[in-house]
Design an enzyme around this catalytic site. Sequence first.
Site, mmCIF file in Angstrom:
data_model
loop_
_atom_site.group_PDB
_atom_site.id
_atom_site.type_symbol
_atom_site.label_atom_id
_atom_site.label_comp_id
_atom_site.label_asym_id
_atom_site.label_seq_id
_atom_site.Cartn_x
_atom_site.Cartn_y
_atom_site.Cartn_z
ATOM 1 N N LEU A 1 0.809 -1.216 0.000
ATOM 2 C CA LEU A 1 0.000 0.000 0.000
ATOM 3 C C LEU A 1 0.844 1.269 0.000
ATOM 4 C CD1 LEU A 1 -2.778 -0.984 2.586
ATOM 5 C CD2 LEU A 1 -2.690 -1.424 0.120
ATOM 6 N N HIS B 1 -3.501 4.254 -2.186
ATOM 7 C CA HIS B 1 -4.429 3.298 -1.568
ATOM 8 C C HIS B 1 -4.999 3.877 -0.267
ATOM 9 C CE1 HIS B 1 -1.552 0.352 -3.578
ATOM 10 N NE2 HIS B 1 -2.699 0.043 -4.125
ATOM 11 N N LYS C 1 -6.044 6.274 -11.339
ATOM 12 C CA LYS C 1 -4.804 6.013 -12.079
ATOM 13 C C LYS C 1 -5.064 4.884 -13.072
ATOM 14 C CE LYS C 1 -0.176 4.383 -11.374
ATOM 15 N NZ LYS C 1 -0.520 2.961 -11.194
#
Length: 284
Positions: free
Chosen positions: A34, A38, A151
Site C-alpha cells: 500500500l 491506496h 490512475k
Amino acid sequence: MCIIKTIKEVRKEIRKADDGKEISIGFVPTMGYLHEGHLSLIKRARKENDLVVVSVFVNPTQFAPHEDFDSYPRDVERDYNLAIESGADIVFAPEKDEIYEKNSLTFVNIEGEITKKLCGKSRPTFFKGVTTVVAKLFNIIQPTNAYFGQKDAQQVAIIKKMVKELNYDINIIPCSLVREHDGLALSSRNVYLNNEERKQALILSKSLFTAKEMFLNGEKNVQKLKQFIINNIKTQNLADIDYVEIVDAKNLEDIETIDRTALVALAVKIGKTRLIDNIYLEVE
Ligand code: PAF
C-alpha cells in the site's frame, strides 16, 4: 482484529458487524504494498461507510506468464498496519487457493473494444483477470460502495460496465490519482525504479501536464497533442512507449477533436518497469 485469510471468516466478521442492521460497507480492493494512493481510498471509505473492508491479494489471473507476478512487492503485515491506521476495520488477505479452485473454469470477461484497447492491447488477458477477481471479491464482501483509483482509469470504466451489466447493487466510486511531490504517479511498482529510472520516469507526468496546458491554451487536435507527448517521452533514453492515447473519458472511444471531456492515458516502460499515468482534459 488480525489479518483474515478465509472467505468463511471474512463473511463471519462482516455478519458480526452487520448484526441484522442495514450498515454501509465500504470496500477497497488492492494488490497490497500500500502507498498513499491506496490510503486515500481507505480514508475516503472510512468517512463514507459504517464498515471498511480492505482486500490484499496479488491476483495471479491478471498477470501474463512473462509478467512480474512472482516479484510483485508484497508485505502483508505492513499493509495490515497501514490499512488499520487509515481506518480499515477488516483486512482480508487470502491465499491464491482460497480465491481460485484448482483448474477453475469460471471467468468474468467483458467483450469488445473497451478491454482490447489501451492496456488491453499489450496485456490481452489482464482485464479478464481483473473482472474475474473483482466479481469474486464483490460476491464475498457484498459492499455498498467500492473505491478504485483513477490512475487505472480503464479499469474503473470496465468495472463500472461489469457492475451495470451483471446487476451488482454496488456504487463504484472513482478517486483521484495521487502523485509524489514531483509529479510521479504513485504505484506499487515505483519501488522497482533505480535513481536514474526514477528521474527519467518524471517525463510521463511532465508531458501530460504540458499537454494539458496546450489544451487549455486552445489546442483541441488529438493527433497533435498525442504527437507532442510521444516526442517528449522519446527524449528519455530509458523510455519505451507502449501507448499514448486520447479517448472519450466516458466510454474510452477514439476521438479526433477534444469536444467532450477526454482521457489522456499512457503506458511506458522505464527500463524494465511498466508505468501508467493519465490526465483528464475537461470540457464543460
Ligand atoms: O487495481 C488493482 O490493484 C487490481 O487490479 C485490483 C482491482 C485490486 C484487482 O486485483
